[in-house]
Scaffold this motif. Structure first.
Motif, short mmCIF file in Angstrom:
data_model
loop_
_atom_site.label_atom_id
_atom_site.label_comp_id
_atom_site.label_asym_id
_atom_site.label_seq_id
_atom_site.Cartn_x
_atom_site.Cartn_y
_atom_site.Cartn_z
N PHE A 98 51.09 33.75 34.62
CA PHE A 98 52.70 34.29 34.79
C PHE A 98 52.93 35.72 34.72
O PHE A 98 54.22 35.93 34.49
CB PHE A 98 53.26 33.23 33.49
N THR A 99 52.12 36.58 34.64
CA THR A 99 52.45 38.10 34.56
C THR A 99 51.64 38.68 35.87
O THR A 99 50.77 37.95 36.50
CB THR A 99 51.97 38.66 33.25
N ARG A 100 51.62 40.09 35.71
CA ARG A 100 51.10 40.71 36.94
C ARG A 100 49.65 41.30 36.30
O ARG A 100 48.93 42.09 36.89
CB ARG A 100 51.83 42.12 37.17
N TYR A 101 49.38 40.79 35.21
CA TYR A 101 48.31 41.10 34.63
C TYR A 101 47.19 39.91 35.02
O TYR A 101 46.91 39.11 34.19
CB TYR A 101 48.06 41.26 32.93
N LYS A 102 46.53 39.99 36.16
CA LYS A 102 45.93 38.94 36.88
C LYS A 102 44.33 38.99 36.59
O LYS A 102 43.61 38.46 37.47
CB LYS A 102 45.90 38.95 38.28
N TYR A 103 44.08 39.23 35.46
CA TYR A 103 42.73 39.71 35.06
C TYR A 103 42.16 38.73 34.31
O TYR A 103 42.72 38.42 33.07
CB TYR A 103 42.51 41.13 34.49
N ASP A 144 53.54 40.77 43.70
CA ASP A 144 52.46 39.70 43.08
C ASP A 144 51.26 40.38 43.08
O ASP A 144 50.33 39.80 42.66
CB ASP A 144 52.30 38.87 44.32
N LYS A 145 51.01 41.64 43.29
CA LYS A 145 49.82 42.59 43.22
C LYS A 145 49.54 42.59 41.87
O LYS A 145 50.43 42.91 40.74
CB LYS A 145 49.99 43.93 43.65
N PRO A 146 48.32 42.66 41.38
CA PRO A 146 48.10 43.00 39.69
C PRO A 146 48.28 44.42 39.39
O PRO A 146 48.23 45.43 40.28
CB PRO A 146 46.42 42.73 40.03
N VAL A 147 48.41 44.50 38.01
CA VAL A 147 48.86 45.93 37.77
C VAL A 147 47.57 46.83 37.96
O VAL A 147 46.38 46.59 37.71
CB VAL A 147 49.20 45.86 36.39
N ASN A 148 47.77 48.03 38.26
CA ASN A 148 46.77 49.05 38.81
C ASN A 148 45.71 48.73 39.80
O ASN A 148 44.80 49.39 40.05
CB ASN A 148 46.23 49.45 37.43
N ALA A 149 45.85 47.64 40.50
CA ALA A 149 45.02 47.00 41.51
C ALA A 149 45.57 47.56 43.06
O ALA A 149 44.70 47.22 44.03
CB ALA A 149 44.97 45.72 41.72
N GLU A 150 46.50 48.37 43.10
CA GLU A 150 46.74 48.82 44.45
C GLU A 150 46.41 50.51 44.63
O GLU A 150 46.29 51.06 43.85
CB GLU A 150 48.58 48.77 44.38
N SER A 193 56.58 43.36 35.61
CA SER A 193 56.95 42.41 36.52
C SER A 193 58.52 42.76 36.72
O SER A 193 59.18 42.46 37.56
CB SER A 193 56.90 40.97 35.88
N ILE A 194 59.17 43.08 35.30
CA ILE A 194 60.59 43.71 35.46
C ILE A 194 60.80 44.88 36.31
O ILE A 194 61.63 45.02 37.26
CB ILE A 194 61.04 43.93 34.30
N LEU A 195 59.99 45.93 36.26
CA LEU A 195 60.23 47.24 36.83
C LEU A 195 59.67 46.97 38.32
O LEU A 195 60.50 47.68 39.04
CB LEU A 195 59.03 48.40 36.36
N LYS A 196 58.61 46.17 38.73
CA LYS A 196 58.53 46.17 40.18
C LYS A 196 58.35 44.74 40.64
O LYS A 196 57.20 43.97 40.02
CB LYS A 196 57.31 46.89 40.21
N LYS A 197 58.98 44.18 41.53
CA LYS A 197 58.68 42.84 41.84
C LYS A 197 57.64 43.10 42.84
O LYS A 197 57.77 43.14 43.97
CB LYS A 197 59.99 42.25 42.61
#
Length: 453
Positions: free
Chosen positions: A114-119, A447-453, A441-445
């Motif tokens: 449910f968050t962008r921390y997809k780890y 689906d990419k995990p945080v720092n994985a781009e 998730s609030i700052l950037k809409k």
């Protein structure tokens, strides 16, 4: 019911089965044929068991080396060792530790969903160690029962998702873009090493590009170069400890120098087994994890043990270990000069965390980054465990402490906040964690995990 609970908690504590379950879910989600599900599930299980077998060989052969160094150079003090301090914790806080472990794993999955921390943190034994640390520190602050378990579990699950994300940009450099993350609770040391590497080693060549004359080309064989490097360590330690001590106390009557040579070579074999296990894990885990990423937790990334990263820079492994150990020795001397608790450099944490710090330092700063970054890691795992001891409560008297940077840093922060502000401080810390989980998730809409781009 109790036997069933014990079965599931033991399964969750064993990384091999945890990886197998994850792979099974992924392959089923991808609708692979039954035979591919079977072989794909067994691959990571057997690979991790192979990795563990290699790690056990390494640890078994490092223990007499530590004893020889302590005896030969007359060093006494506290030896950081996760397994030792956790075994003490289990006798005092067994139920709390296991409960925090299970709740922490559930929180990790919910956060990943449910968050962008997809780890998804797959290194179960390190989750277990962190659960033991949290039960000790929170218990020392007066928490107990359901409150202790829920707060500890939330903190475990949160750090399991956040810590891989913090340094994922460095991990992508290490793996050259492979979709894995760091799932090891010494990550602070690795990321600091990579950060320092980027500062000091901008023009430094990679450790893997070290040019050797033809007569020394055999050193490119990782197993042989590891064996020769460790042979020097063992022979110096055996000479310092004395032949009589080694024969009577360690070798079981075998000649001291034969014992040193055999132990050094066995250590190198352990490293080779680890590499083979890692290849088996990655061959099936990463493709199967794509099924989880597609069907269950969108864009999920597996966070795996530090040893999984060893094959990416084998030369940095040895350089990192040696540099970290030197940092540990200097850290011990500084602590002694300041009148603090003497933290004896534990060869097991310095090998595994120093090697990984070397890999991360090399990824951003080449040889200079590997050397200086892992040296700083050695200092960190000397000073941080010394500062952790006072907040461990009853475990602070066990003459051992946690050996990795994340355990110490997390324990110190929670302990100091709890001591100064009580439960208000603990709940405020939890509020900050919740904010950190949802702010991306609030700052950037996305689906990419945080720092994985």
């Amino acid at each position: 019911m109790e036997a069933l609970l014990s079965f599931f908690t033991d399964i969750l504590q064993e990384p091999a089965f945890l990886m197998g379950i994850v792979t099974l879910v992924g392959l089923v989600a991808l609708r692979k044929p039954k035979h591919q599900v079977l072989t794909g599930t067994l691959g990571p299980i057997l690979g991790y068991l192979m990795l563990s077998a290699g790690a056990n060989v390494i640890v078994t052969n490092l223990e007499p080396l530590s004893v020889m160094i302590e005896t030969g150079f007359n060093i006494t003090g506290v030896v950081p060792n996760n397994e030792a301090v956790v075994s003490v914790a289990q006798s005092i806080l067994g139920v709390e530790t296991m409960s925090i472990l299970v709740v922490g794993l559930l929180f990790n999955l919910l956060i990943a969903r449910f968050t962008r921390y997809k780890y998804v943190f797959l290194t179960g034994h390190h989750s277990f160690f962190m659960a033991a640390l949290l039960s000790a520190v929170l218990g020392a602050l007066g928490l107990e029962g359901t409150q202790l378990i829920l707060i500890g579990g939330f903190m475990l699950g949160s750090w399991s998702a956040i810590s891989p994300a913090i340094g994922q940009k460095y991990t992508l450099k290490v793996t050259d873009g492979d979709d894995v993350a760091m799932g090891h609770f010494s990550s602070i040391g690795y990321y600091v090493s990579a950060w320092i590497g980027g500062i000091v080693g901008k023009d430094s060549k990679s450790t893997e590009e070290i040019e050797l004359p033809e007569s020394l080309s055999f050193l490119r064989n990782t197993t042989i170069s590891t064996a020769l490097t460790m042979l020097i360590f063992y022979l110096v330690a055996a000479i310092a400890a004395g032949s009589e001590f080694v024969v009577n106390e360690l070798s079981g009557g075998v000649n001291a120098y034969v014992f040193a040579i055999t132990s050094a070579f066995s250590f190198a074999v352990g490293v080779a087994i680890v590499y083979a296990g890692v290849r088996m894990i990655l061959a099936d885990l990463i493709p199967a994890f794509q099924g989880i990423a597609d069907k269950v937790i969108p864009n999920a990334i597996p966070a795996v043990d530090c040893a999984v990263f060893f094959p990416y820079a084998p030369t940095a492994v040895i350089i990192g270990f040696i540099s970290s150990f030197i940092g540990g020795v200097i850290g011990m001397l500084i602590l002694g000069a300041l009148g603090g608790v003497l933290i004896i450099p534990g060869l097991v944490p310095h090998f595994f965390t120093g090697a990984t710090a070397g890999i991360y330092g090399n990824s951003t700063g080449g040889r200079k980054g590997a050397i200086i970054g892992s040296f700083i890691n050695g200092l960190l795992i000397s000073f941080l465990p010394a500062l952790l001891l006072p907040v461990l409560g009853n475990l602070g008297f066990a003459n051992t402490t946690f050996g990795d940077s994340d355990f110490a840093a997390i324990g110190i922060v929670i302990g100091k906040i709890g001591e100064k502000f009580g439960m208000v401080g603990i709940y405020a810390l939890m509020g900050l964690i919740v904010g950190a989980l949802f702010v991306p998730s609030i700052l950037k809409k996305s689906d990419k995990p945080v720092n994985a781009e």
